[in-house]
Design a protein around this motif. Structure first.
Motif, PDB file in Angstrom:
ATOM      1  N   GLU A   1       0.825  -1.209   0.000  1.00  0.00           N
ATOM      2  CA  GLU A   1       0.000   0.000   0.000  1.00  0.00           C
ATOM      3  C   GLU A   1       0.862   1.262   0.000  1.00  0.00           C
TER       4      GLU A   1
ATOM      5  N   SER B   1      -3.079   6.885 -10.216  1.00  0.00           N
ATOM      6  CA  SER B   1      -3.768   6.183 -11.293  1.00  0.00           C
ATOM      7  C   SER B   1      -4.929   7.056 -11.769  1.00  0.00           C
TER       8      SER B   1
ATOM      9  N   ASN C   1      -3.668   0.037 -11.643  1.00  0.00           N
ATOM     10  CA  ASN C   1      -5.025   0.555 -11.568  1.00  0.00           C
ATOM     11  C   ASN C   1      -5.901  -0.211 -10.582  1.00  0.00           C
ATOM     12  N   PHE C   2      -5.655  -1.509 -10.437  1.00  0.00           N
ATOM     13  CA  PHE C   2      -6.470  -2.330  -9.537  1.00  0.00           C
ATOM     14  C   PHE C   2      -5.820  -2.545  -8.175  1.00  0.00           C
TER      15      PHE C   2
ATOM     16  N   PRO D   1      -5.316  -0.734  -5.370  1.00  0.00           N
ATOM     17  CA  PRO D   1      -6.051  -0.405  -4.146  1.00  0.00           C
ATOM     18  C   PRO D   1      -7.153  -1.426  -3.821  1.00  0.00           C
ATOM     19  N   GLU D   2      -7.902  -1.843  -4.835  1.00  0.00           N
ATOM     20  CA  GLU D   2      -8.972  -2.814  -4.607  1.00  0.00           C
ATOM     21  C   GLU D   2      -8.395  -4.191  -4.263  1.00  0.00           C
ATOM     22  N   LEU D   3      -7.319  -4.584  -4.930  1.00  0.00           N
ATOM     23  CA  LEU D   3      -6.685  -5.868  -4.621  1.00  0.00           C
ATOM     24  C   LEU D   3      -6.160  -5.901  -3.186  1.00  0.00           C
TER      25      LEU D   3
ATOM     26  N   LYS E   1      -7.413  -4.175  -0.658  1.00  0.00           N
ATOM     27  CA  LYS E   1      -8.602  -4.290   0.203  1.00  0.00           C
ATOM     28  C   LYS E   1      -9.088  -5.736   0.276  1.00  0.00           C
ATOM     29  N   LEU E   2      -9.160  -6.398  -0.881  1.00  0.00           N
ATOM     30  CA  LEU E   2      -9.608  -7.787  -0.914  1.00  0.00           C
ATOM     31  C   LEU E   2      -8.639  -8.700  -0.170  1.00  0.00           C
TER      32      LEU E   2
ATOM     33  N   ARG F   1      -6.734  -7.856   2.327  1.00  0.00           N
ATOM     34  CA  ARG F   1      -6.918  -7.614   3.769  1.00  0.00           C
ATOM     35  C   ARG F   1      -8.145  -8.361   4.297  1.00  0.00           C
TER      36      ARG F   1
END
Length: 111
Positions: A10, A19, A91-92, A94-96, A98-99, A101
């Motif tokens: 992160e 991004s 691009n992905f 931040p979401e990756l 979160k998932l 975590r």
């Protein structure tokens, strides 16, 4: 991955250029292709030349092919695939994270 690994990842994401990133292709005056990853774009423009310095280099965050002369030419010729992977991961990310975590939390709760 551990929580520490995710924290480090992160931090890398936050330190990098914002991004979204995208793949851009450029041509110099000799019509030799270049594949770049840019932070603002797309910036492909017929009036911009790499050799003349009239292309927006400040927007380029990475290149996977620059071949006139051969500055960046991967041996396996996967410059398009490499650029697409770099862009998708950025691009992905931040979401990756979160998932990941959520998955780590679920794994820790499972007896």
């Amino acid at each position: 991955m551990t929580g520490h690994d995710l924290d480090e990842l992160e931090a890398l994401v936050l330190a990098a250029s914002p991004s979204p990133w995208q793949v851009d292709r450029f041509d110099d005056e000799l019509c030799m292709s270049a594949v770049a990853i840019t932070s603002e774009g797309p910036i492909l423009d017929a009036n911009r030349s790499m050799r003349a310095g009239t292309w927006p280099s400040s927007q380029v965050v990475a290149a996977t092919l620059i071949q006139a002369p051969a500055y960046v030419v991967p041996r396996d010729e996967r410059w398009d695939e490499n650029a697409q992977l770099i862009v998708a991961l950025r691009n992905f990310a931040p979401e990756l994270i979160k998932l990941a975590r959520l998955g780590l939390e679920a794994a820790l709760k499972t007896p």
